[in-house]
Design a protein around this motif. Sequence first.
Motif, PDB file in Angstrom:
ATOM      1  N   GLN A 144       0.839  -1.196   0.000  1.00 25.27           N
ATOM      2  CA  GLN A 144       0.000   0.000   0.000  1.00 25.27           C
ATOM      3  C   GLN A 144       0.883   1.258   0.000  1.00 25.27           C
ATOM      4  N   GLY A 145       0.503   2.221  -0.857  1.00 23.31           N
ATOM      5  CA  GLY A 145       1.335   3.400  -1.046  1.00 23.31           C
ATOM      6  C   GLY A 145       2.231   3.284  -2.257  1.00 23.31           C
ATOM      7  N   GLY A 146       2.290   2.073  -2.842  1.00 23.97           N
ATOM      8  CA  GLY A 146       3.091   1.872  -4.037  1.00 23.97           C
ATOM      9  C   GLY A 146       4.492   1.385  -3.724  1.00 23.97           C
ATOM     10  N   PHE A 147       5.228   1.094  -4.777  1.00 27.04           N
ATOM     11  CA  PHE A 147       6.561   0.527  -4.602  1.00 27.04           C
ATOM     12  C   PHE A 147       7.575   1.549  -4.118  1.00 27.04           C
ATOM     13  N   THR A 148       7.189   2.821  -4.148  1.00 20.77           N
ATOM     14  CA  THR A 148       8.064   3.818  -3.547  1.00 20.77           C
ATOM     15  C   THR A 148       8.183   3.592  -2.039  1.00 20.77           C
ATOM     16  N   THR A 149       7.165   2.956  -1.419  1.00 19.15           N
ATOM     17  CA  THR A 149       7.269   2.666   0.013  1.00 19.15           C
ATOM     18  C   THR A 149       8.336   1.617   0.283  1.00 19.15           C
TER      19      THR A 149
END
Length: 530
Positions: A232-237
């Motif tokens: 959750q929040g995308g792979f940037t997390t």
Amino acid sequence: MSSAAGRSVAVVGGGIAGLATAALLSADGYDVEVFEQRPTVGGRAGSWESGGFRFDTGPSWYLMPEVFDHFFRLLGTSSQEQLDLHVLDPAYRVFYEGAPGAGRPPHLDVRADTATNLAAFEEIETGAGSRLTAYLRTSAEAYDVALEHFLYTNFTRPLALASPAVVRRLPQLLPLLTTSLESFVGKRFSDVRLRQVLGYPAVFLGSSPDRAPSLYHLMSALDLTGGVMYPQGGFTTLIDAVAGLATGRGATIRTDATVVGLTTEGSGRRGRRARVTGLRWRDADGQVHAHRADLVVGAGDLHHLETRLLPTDLQTYPQSYWDKRSSGPGAVLVLLGVRGGLPELPHHSLFFTHDWHANFDAIFGGRVPTPASAYVCKPSATDPSVAPEGDENLFVLVPMPADPGLGRGGVDGKGDPRIEAVADAAIAQIGEWAGVPDLAGRVVVRRTIGPGDFAADLSAWQGGMLGPGHTLRQSAMFRSGNRSKKVDGLYYAGSSTIPGIGLPMCLISAELVLKHLRGDASTGPTPVPL
């Protein structure tokens, strides 16, 4: 174990491999500094925002969760502590060219439940359910063997691979190396749709079903058995988590820091080995600085490091080496912010052309395929943070030849004409096949990325989106090694080297550097925690 106290390491590249290397080596006592040429870390796993939409610009499949779990445990934490993971169901949806018609369903959903997938295969082809059961059993066995014996090794002691478990399975393993994935699947399933579902994972390995060894049918042990997740929040997390673990253990990360050369002492001529002494880097103002280090880890594109940052006599992999290797595919990426909902699309969708031999022949023959198979990610199906409420976020990937000459992308249709034409065709195809005829008119944010961008922004060899493809001669011990043969103290990590392409492989490549420095020649994962 070698002593790390007081020893300094310079890491070239702040992608997932560079950040993971920095975290592991810092935790082991090294003084680590990372040099990233872009304003932010992440490399291929980048991020872009516009108009209230936030896009991952690279990896979007969270597979091989055991690898992530192990990496985090090495650092005294866990995937659960670092990431908010959601299991996707359906794992993905497959759309087929020409469907519906002739009794063909409009799409096939691959679910998180294995029994449901078996039933879906059986409904399409009589007997396919039981054959898929056997297929998944062998794929799971191959996956377990790979994790235990082939992925976490530097191949420094070949005899270490001859464990009883491996020797016992040789009669099954050897045919998997000499048979293509396409042939392996074709002997078991007749329906083209089922063949495509089982063959397409080769693309995520930078290859094609007819070029990848059938050993890689192990990928089906992941996506067909409930293994597709999303942070959750995308792979940037994920990038933020690994970067935080690195800096939390003392590593320094420099951005806007372009490495322009490695410094060495000694000569590689006449069989003598040089020793790395550091690197030179250029800051955002154009000033060049010298940085001394006892060790250097090249965690970016290996072709760029070897052919651009080292003199010819110190190159383990000179241009002549790359001339005999094959890149994985390039890609056109299309980032779309769409007004209104798109219930026709789940989180992941695959759009397969009927004649995908022609599709792959075009990609690896240097031609733009028409029509083209495509992959579409709609993270807003799972994550409300990536799009304004009620709107959708689409990431479209169209595999292309690895050729920077195809051009660069741009915002609002301002990329090079060939790139924008591919994007237009992909949007039209998605709208037609998925039953969204007004899709193009609902796009309010648009950005394209082409092979020219991969080459310019990531120093990617031939503008490839992934790295060298996983053909037999570019897999396992046949892949580029991760230690220089001519410069002591110079190591490599990332998708260009062993074990290969993908976020999990890049995490393992970082651990392999640690194992080199510890003198660990084992074939399995490092005991946890460090």
